[in-house]
Design a protein around this motif. Structure first.
Motif, PDB file in Angstrom:
ATOM      1  N   MET A 262      17.347   5.716   9.300  1.00  0.00           N
ATOM      2  CA  MET A 262      17.421   6.944   8.525  1.00  0.00           C
ATOM      3  C   MET A 262      16.099   7.680   8.684  1.00  0.00           C
ATOM      4  O   MET A 262      15.036   7.156   8.336  1.00  0.00           O
ATOM      5  CB  MET A 262      17.700   6.654   7.055  1.00  0.00           C
ATOM      6  CG  MET A 262      17.967   7.909   6.243  1.00  0.00           C
ATOM      7  SD  MET A 262      18.885   7.544   4.733  1.00  0.00           S
ATOM      8  CE  MET A 262      18.938   9.181   3.984  1.00  0.00           C
ATOM      9  N   ILE A 263      16.190   8.887   9.227  1.00  0.00           N
ATOM     10  CA  ILE A 263      15.007   9.676   9.574  1.00  0.00           C
ATOM     11  C   ILE A 263      14.993  10.949   8.753  1.00  0.00           C
ATOM     12  O   ILE A 263      16.003  11.654   8.644  1.00  0.00           O
ATOM     13  CB  ILE A 263      15.008  10.025  11.068  1.00  0.00           C
ATOM     14  CG1 ILE A 263      15.015   8.747  11.902  1.00  0.00           C
ATOM     15  CG2 ILE A 263      13.807  10.908  11.431  1.00  0.00           C
ATOM     16  CD1 ILE A 263      15.251   8.995  13.389  1.00  0.00           C
ATOM     17  N   GLY A 264      13.862  11.247   8.156  1.00  0.00           N
ATOM     18  CA  GLY A 264      13.689  12.500   7.430  1.00  0.00           C
ATOM     19  C   GLY A 264      12.806  13.444   8.219  1.00  0.00           C
ATOM     20  O   GLY A 264      11.787  13.038   8.780  1.00  0.00           O
ATOM     21  N   ILE A 265      13.212  14.703   8.294  1.00  0.00           N
ATOM     22  CA  ILE A 265      12.394  15.729   8.948  1.00  0.00           C
ATOM     23  C   ILE A 265      11.919  16.689   7.866  1.00  0.00           C
ATOM     24  O   ILE A 265      12.730  17.260   7.123  1.00  0.00           O
ATOM     25  CB  ILE A 265      13.187  16.483  10.025  1.00  0.00           C
ATOM     26  CG1 ILE A 265      13.715  15.503  11.075  1.00  0.00           C
ATOM     27  CG2 ILE A 265      12.302  17.548  10.691  1.00  0.00           C
ATOM     28  CD1 ILE A 265      14.518  16.154  12.190  1.00  0.00           C
ATOM     29  N   ILE A 266      10.615  16.852   7.746  1.00  0.00           N
ATOM     30  CA  ILE A 266      10.048  17.698   6.702  1.00  0.00           C
ATOM     31  C   ILE A 266       9.215  18.805   7.327  1.00  0.00           C
ATOM     32  O   ILE A 266       8.834  18.744   8.500  1.00  0.00           O
ATOM     33  CB  ILE A 266       9.179  16.876   5.729  1.00  0.00           C
ATOM     34  CG1 ILE A 266       7.981  16.256   6.463  1.00  0.00           C
ATOM     35  CG2 ILE A 266      10.014  15.799   5.039  1.00  0.00           C
ATOM     36  CD1 ILE A 266       6.977  15.595   5.527  1.00  0.00           C
ATOM     37  N   GLY A 267       8.925  19.814   6.533  1.00  0.00           N
ATOM     38  CA  GLY A 267       8.127  20.932   6.998  1.00  0.00           C
ATOM     39  C   GLY A 267       8.438  22.168   6.179  1.00  0.00           C
ATOM     40  O   GLY A 267       9.465  22.237   5.488  1.00  0.00           O
TER      41      GLY A 267
ATOM     42  N   HIS B  63      24.097   4.668   6.020  1.00  0.00           N
ATOM     43  CA  HIS B  63      23.239   4.133   7.082  1.00  0.00           C
ATOM     44  C   HIS B  63      23.216   2.613   7.051  1.00  0.00           C
ATOM     45  O   HIS B  63      23.421   1.951   8.082  1.00  0.00           O
ATOM     46  CB  HIS B  63      21.820   4.683   6.939  1.00  0.00           C
ATOM     47  CG  HIS B  63      20.788   3.838   7.614  1.00  0.00           C
ATOM     48  ND1 HIS B  63      20.776   3.629   8.983  1.00  0.00           N
ATOM     49  CD2 HIS B  63      19.758   3.093   7.119  1.00  0.00           C
ATOM     50  CE1 HIS B  63      19.780   2.821   9.299  1.00  0.00           C
ATOM     51  NE2 HIS B  63      19.156   2.476   8.184  1.00  0.00           N
ATOM     52  N   GLU B  64      22.983   2.039   5.871  1.00  0.00           N
ATOM     53  CA  GLU B  64      22.810   0.588   5.773  1.00  0.00           C
ATOM     54  C   GLU B  64      24.113  -0.176   5.985  1.00  0.00           C
ATOM     55  O   GLU B  64      24.137  -1.198   6.672  1.00  0.00           O
ATOM     56  CB  GLU B  64      22.217   0.238   4.403  1.00  0.00           C
ATOM     57  CG  GLU B  64      20.783   0.720   4.216  1.00  0.00           C
ATOM     58  CD  GLU B  64      20.234   0.365   2.850  1.00  0.00           C
ATOM     59  OE1 GLU B  64      21.039  -0.009   1.966  1.00  0.00           O
ATOM     60  OE2 GLU B  64      19.004   0.469   2.654  1.00  0.00           O
ATOM     61  N   GLU B  65      25.204   0.308   5.390  1.00  0.00           N
ATOM     62  CA  GLU B  65      26.466  -0.430   5.437  1.00  0.00           C
ATOM     63  C   GLU B  65      27.230  -0.208   6.735  1.00  0.00           C
ATOM     64  O   GLU B  65      27.909  -1.105   7.228  1.00  0.00           O
ATOM     65  CB  GLU B  65      27.335  -0.034   4.242  1.00  0.00           C
ATOM     66  CG  GLU B  65      26.724  -0.425   2.897  1.00  0.00           C
ATOM     67  CD  GLU B  65      27.505   0.126   1.709  1.00  0.00           C
ATOM     68  OE1 GLU B  65      28.572   0.759   1.945  1.00  0.00           O
ATOM     69  OE2 GLU B  65      27.058  -0.047   0.564  1.00  0.00           O
ATOM     70  N   ASP B  66      27.138   0.995   7.292  1.00  0.00           N
ATOM     71  CA  ASP B  66      27.896   1.323   8.500  1.00  0.00           C
ATOM     72  C   ASP B  66      27.078   1.200   9.773  1.00  0.00           C
ATOM     73  O   ASP B  66      27.638   1.228  10.872  1.00  0.00           O
ATOM     74  CB  ASP B  66      28.439   2.750   8.418  1.00  0.00           C
ATOM     75  CG  ASP B  66      29.384   2.959   7.246  1.00  0.00           C
ATOM     76  OD1 ASP B  66      29.619   1.995   6.494  1.00  0.00           O
ATOM     77  OD2 ASP B  66      29.879   4.090   7.075  1.00  0.00           O
ATOM     78  N   GLY B  67      25.761   1.139   9.644  1.00  0.00           N
ATOM     79  CA  GLY B  67      24.915   1.100  10.830  1.00  0.00           C
ATOM     80  C   GLY B  67      24.870   2.425  11.567  1.00  0.00           C
ATOM     81  O   GLY B  67      24.667   2.454  12.786  1.00  0.00           O
ATOM     82  N   ARG B  68      25.040   3.526  10.826  1.00  0.00           N
ATOM     83  CA  ARG B  68      25.004   4.842  11.458  1.00  0.00           C
ATOM     84  C   ARG B  68      23.587   5.420  11.373  1.00  0.00           C
ATOM     85  O   ARG B  68      22.870   5.208  10.393  1.00  0.00           O
ATOM     86  CB  ARG B  68      25.972   5.806  10.763  1.00  0.00           C
ATOM     87  CG  ARG B  68      27.409   5.347  10.730  1.00  0.00           C
ATOM     88  CD  ARG B  68      28.293   6.371  10.031  1.00  0.00           C
ATOM     89  NE  ARG B  68      29.525   5.767   9.556  1.00  0.00           N
ATOM     90  CZ  ARG B  68      30.646   5.687  10.262  1.00  0.00           C
ATOM     91  NH1 ARG B  68      30.676   6.168  11.490  1.00  0.00           N
ATOM     92  NH2 ARG B  68      31.722   5.125   9.739  1.00  0.00           N
ATOM     93  N   MET B  69      23.211   6.159  12.393  1.00  0.00           N
ATOM     94  CA  MET B  69      21.955   6.877  12.363  1.00  0.00           C
ATOM     95  C   MET B  69      22.119   8.112  11.478  1.00  0.00           C
ATOM     96  O   MET B  69      23.113   8.829  11.573  1.00  0.00           O
ATOM     97  CB  MET B  69      21.551   7.305  13.778  1.00  0.00           C
ATOM     98  CG  MET B  69      20.178   7.974  13.854  1.00  0.00           C
ATOM     99  SD  MET B  69      19.811   8.645  15.522  1.00  0.00           S
ATOM    100  CE  MET B  69      20.031   7.189  16.544  1.00  0.00           C
TER     101      MET B  69
END
Length: 270
Positions: free
Chosen positions: A29-34, A191-197
């Motif tokens: 799980m990726i967060g993009i900030i700005g 993300h955690e349960e399904d393994g999805r990005m």
């Protein structure tokens, strides 16, 4: 899995995204900030192929994403589902029908026009709504739901596509703190349960730290930070937002109560 190299989008003389490069080797799980206008939304739209890139490359599992056309492009957009800040639901259509729109790429135009969906898809849509805690609203019009509920319907629609990647463009920007927690909890569980990005554009530092495994900071179209939540110090945040010593994280906070992970003292403002 996902390799992005020198991805660029120009509008006239201005580069909205300027040679962005990063790679993701496993689902996370990726967060993009700005700050507003940093290029976050344009970056996600290029990944989903909603916006054409000016330069650079995107590869997923060894496949050239930017070179896909026709059916292959539509299949990629199913594998790389998009969730928007304003939900993008059909207001007068019931919740189940909105969720079933996630299967449009798999059905004929005639079936779609007359809302003729396989029974298995209908049951799956209801199961997903149950998972997200809103199955009791299945027969209601989407416009009758609260903002937080509508965003969960949008997440359910994305899950109907069975995507490998979920792109979320400011998914909690228009929600109150309580609904923001519910939506971010849902994305984290997926993300955690399904393994999805999951790659989410976020406007709050506290949310990025609590929910994300990795944080990418953008400023004026360029990636200026790529690290773990613990590395996202107040000083780094000042650089990302181009702010001075008077920068306060309160300006980017959702004031979410009961955080999942307490912030280290080194990351708290005096």
């Amino acid at each position: 899995m996902l390799h992005i190299n020198a991805l660029t989008k120009r509008f006239g003389d201005k580069a909205a995204v300027d040679a962005a490069s990063f790679q993701v080797d496993k689902p996370m799980m990726i967060g993009i900030i700005g700050a507003s206008g940093a290029g976050k939304s344009t970056l996600l739209r290029m990944l989903n192929r909603l916006t054409p890139a000016s330069e650079g490359s995107v590869e997923f599992e060894g496949r050239d994403v930017l070179g896909l056309k026709g059916r292959d492009k539509r299949n990629w957009q199913s594998q790389c589902a998009m969730i928007f800040q304003q939900f993008n639901l059909v207001p007068r259509m019931d919740v189940v029908a909105n969720v079933l729109h996630g299967t449009l790429n798999r059905h004929s135009t005639v079936r779609t026009l007359f809302n003729l969906y396989p029974e298995a898809d209908i049951h799956r849509a209801i199961d997903i709504l149950e998972r997200l805690g809103i199955a009791e609203n299945a027969a209601k019009r989407a416009e009758a739901l609260s903002g937080g509920q509508q965003q969960r319907v949008a997440i359910a629609r994305a899950l109907m596509q069975d995507p490998k990647i979920i792109l979320a463009d400011e998914p909690i920007a228009s929600l109150d703190p309580m609904n923001a927690v519910i939506v971010m909890d849902a994305l984290r569980r997926i993300h955690e349960e399904d393994g999805r990005m999951v790659i989410a554009n976020l406007h709050t530092l506290d949310t990025a730290r609590r929910y994300c495994d990795r944080v990418i900071g953008m400023r004026q179209g360029r990636i200026v930070f790529d690290g773990t939540p613990d590395q996202l110090t107040t000083g780094v945040a000042r650089d990302i937002y181009g702010a001075g010593a008077d920068f306060s994280e309160e300006a980017t906070s959702t004031a979410i109560e009961q955080p999942q992970k307490p912030l280290p003292e080194s990351l708290q403002l005096a």
